[in-house]
Motif scaffolding. Structure first.
Motif, PDB file in Angstrom:
ATOM      1  N   PRO A  64      19.920  74.348   6.951  1.00 50.21           N
ATOM      2  CA  PRO A  64      19.084  75.383   6.087  1.00 50.21           C
ATOM      3  C   PRO A  64      17.433  75.221   6.113  1.00 50.21           C
ATOM      4  N   ILE A  65      17.082  73.837   6.132  1.00 49.64           N
ATOM      5  CA  ILE A  65      15.711  73.689   6.183  1.00 49.64           C
ATOM      6  C   ILE A  65      15.055  73.956   7.393  1.00 49.64           C
ATOM      7  N   SER A  66      15.588  73.804   8.520  1.00 48.59           N
ATOM      8  CA  SER A  66      15.099  73.989   9.880  1.00 48.59           C
ATOM      9  C   SER A  66      14.803  75.405   9.862  1.00 48.59           C
ATOM     10  N   ALA A  67      15.961  76.217   9.648  1.00 48.19           N
ATOM     11  CA  ALA A  67      16.058  77.640   9.775  1.00 48.19           C
ATOM     12  C   ALA A  67      15.028  78.326   8.943  1.00 48.19           C
ATOM     13  N   MET A  68      14.764  77.853   7.604  1.00 50.74           N
ATOM     14  CA  MET A  68      13.698  78.549   6.859  1.00 50.74           C
ATOM     15  C   MET A  68      12.274  78.422   7.376  1.00 50.74           C
ATOM     16  N   SER A 100      16.202  67.564   7.280  1.00 50.25           N
ATOM     17  CA  SER A 100      16.289  69.008   7.318  1.00 50.25           C
ATOM     18  C   SER A 100      17.474  69.578   6.793  1.00 50.25           C
ATOM     19  N   GLY A 101      18.326  68.843   5.941  1.00 48.99           N
ATOM     20  CA  GLY A 101      19.404  69.590   5.288  1.00 48.99           C
ATOM     21  C   GLY A 101      19.388  69.662   3.850  1.00 48.99           C
ATOM     22  N   SER A 102      18.086  69.279   3.258  1.00 46.80           N
ATOM     23  CA  SER A 102      18.164  68.946   1.909  1.00 46.80           C
ATOM     24  C   SER A 102      17.540  70.274   1.307  1.00 46.80           C
TER      25      SER A 102
END
Ligand code: AMP
Ligand code: MG
Length: 405
Positions: free
Chosen positions: A289-293, A357-359
């Motif tokens: 999610p963090i990487s995607a955003m 990167s998942g938080s």
């Protein structure tokens, strides 16, 4: 990626539906603005020459002839030696060339005493003084925001030509993904990315086309990709890394989507892939999610802005100071989530505590993405770095931020 994105055609839309759209053509003023000479104040319209000597000790007395109010009947021409009662926004009578404000007058019956001298044009909004009909008003590429909307409405321009909004398909991949509100069996998670990315797309001004998530199976991803390719741009999420169940690259190949590059030297977001199908851009975002955003905001959003007709699609970074020091492994540019506040004349950023990167909690309240240079292993407190202001904008430091990281 940027050269692969170009504006689609143009379309005409109602002004009332144009907020956030980019003009595809220059717009010239349709009307003089103001459209007629009118008063900027409540008071008396006069001939400046009649009141040139007025002062409190020796006022000039004028006969009051008629009245002009905004939206009222048009006033008659003003004779020399007379004044016309006038209100803000009301048309000036022919012959009058100045307005004396009410506070500088004394009314008694049909007469008014002018207590201050005036001059030609005083408190008069002259026809065409803001814009003359035919003059350039807005240029192609300009984004319609509130001020532009007001300006165009005041010009009685009810329709505008704008760049078409591209349709952007969002295809999530992952056996574990479930819709919001579903019962979550063990091992499953909500497809949170699709909801976030849908809104990020909407906010940019493109048309999001969220598709049902595809499972981690090649044939299903292929079918879903063919469907996604009906849109103008395709964004996939997940399955783009190096795992055994990461089928996105293989599915691209099967469908005939040509790979352009894979992997970027930024953190988070390394596995990002870029490809094209008959010129149509296809972006493989990491599923994290963090990487995607972050990769969407930093790498994809400028491309989509360009496609929307924005001549300057890149965000302008601002210089900020780090509140605290930060140690990191050098090698990749790091885009860190942060809370920016103003301290005196400066912007100071506090990185949110979890930079993994998942938080997702690390994105709460974030209003700045801080760019940490690839080669730096240690950043000292007070060091200057660049940041992209993001999301909710600047806020006053207070209890809300104090509760975070
Ligand atoms: P992947 O890129 O498929 O290897 O996924 C990386 C991580 O992100 C895994 O923990 C996935 O479960 C998670 N993930 C992938 N896609 C999504 C999504 N659409 N929404 C939320 N998390 C996701
Ligand atoms: Mg996956």
């Amino acid at each position: 990626m940027l050269p692969a994105f170009s504006p689609l055609g143009e379309e005409e839309v109602q002004l009332t539906h144009s907020l956030g759209r980019y003009l595809s053509q220059d717009i010239a003023a349709a009307l003089d603005s103001p459209p007629f000479d009118n008063s900027a104040m409540d008071g008396y319209a006069v001939r400046a020459g009649d009141v040139g000597t007025a002062e409190r000790g020796s006022p000039v007395h004028l006969a009051v002839r008629g009245e002009s109010r905004a939206g009222g009947p048009l006033p008659e021409a003003l004779e020399p030696g007379a004044a016309c009662r006038i209100f803000t926004g009301a048309p000036m009578p022919a012959g009058a060339d100045a307005v004396v404000i009410q506070e500088d007058t004394e009314r008694s019956g049909d007469e008014v005493a002018i207590l201050e001298a005036s001059r030609v044009g005083k408190h008069v909004r002259a026809r065409g003084s803001d814009v003359c009909a035919g003059a350039a008003l807005l240029r192609a590429g300009h984004r319609i925001w509130h001020g532009e909307l007001g300006l165009l409405a005041s010009q009685n321009i009810s329709h505008v030509s704008v760049v078409q909004r591209p349709r952007v398909a969002l295809l999530s991949t992952g056996d574990e993904l479930r819709e919001l509100g579903a019962t979550l069996a063990a091992g499953t998670i909500v497809n949170s990315n699709v909801y976030v990315l849908t809104e990020m797309l909407r906010e940019l001004g493109v048309v999001p086309v969220p598709l049902p998530a595809a499972p981690d199976r090649l044939p299903e991803i292929e079918t879903a990709l063919r469907k996604a390719l009906e849109a103008d741009v395709v964004i996939t999420m997940g399955g783009v890394s190096v795992g055994e169940y990461d089928f996105v690259h293989e599915a691209f190949a099967k469908v005939g989507i040509e790979p352009k590059f894979w992997k970027v030297r930024i953190k988070p977001g390394k596995p990002l892939a870029f490809a094209q199908y008959e010129g149509k851009p296809v972006i493989g975002l990491p599923g994290n999610p963090i990487s995607a955003m972050v990769t969407f905001e930093v790498l994809v959003a400028p491309c989509l802005r360009k496609m929307l007709g924005d001549p300057q699609p890149h965000p302008e970074p601002v210089s900020v100071r780090l509140k605290h020091g930060y140690r990191r492994r050098p090698g990749r540019v790091e885009i860190a989530r942060a809370l920016a506040t103003r301290e005196g004349d400066e912007l100071v950023v506090t990185l949110t505590s979890q930079q993994g990167s998942g938080s997702l909690p690390s994105f709460v309240g974030v209003n700045a993405l801080v760019v940490l240079p690839a080669d730096k292993a240690e950043l000292r407190p007070g060091e200057r770095v660049e940041a992209i202001l993001w999301g909710p904008g600047l806020r006053r430091a207070g209890s809300f931020f104090d509760t975070l990281g």
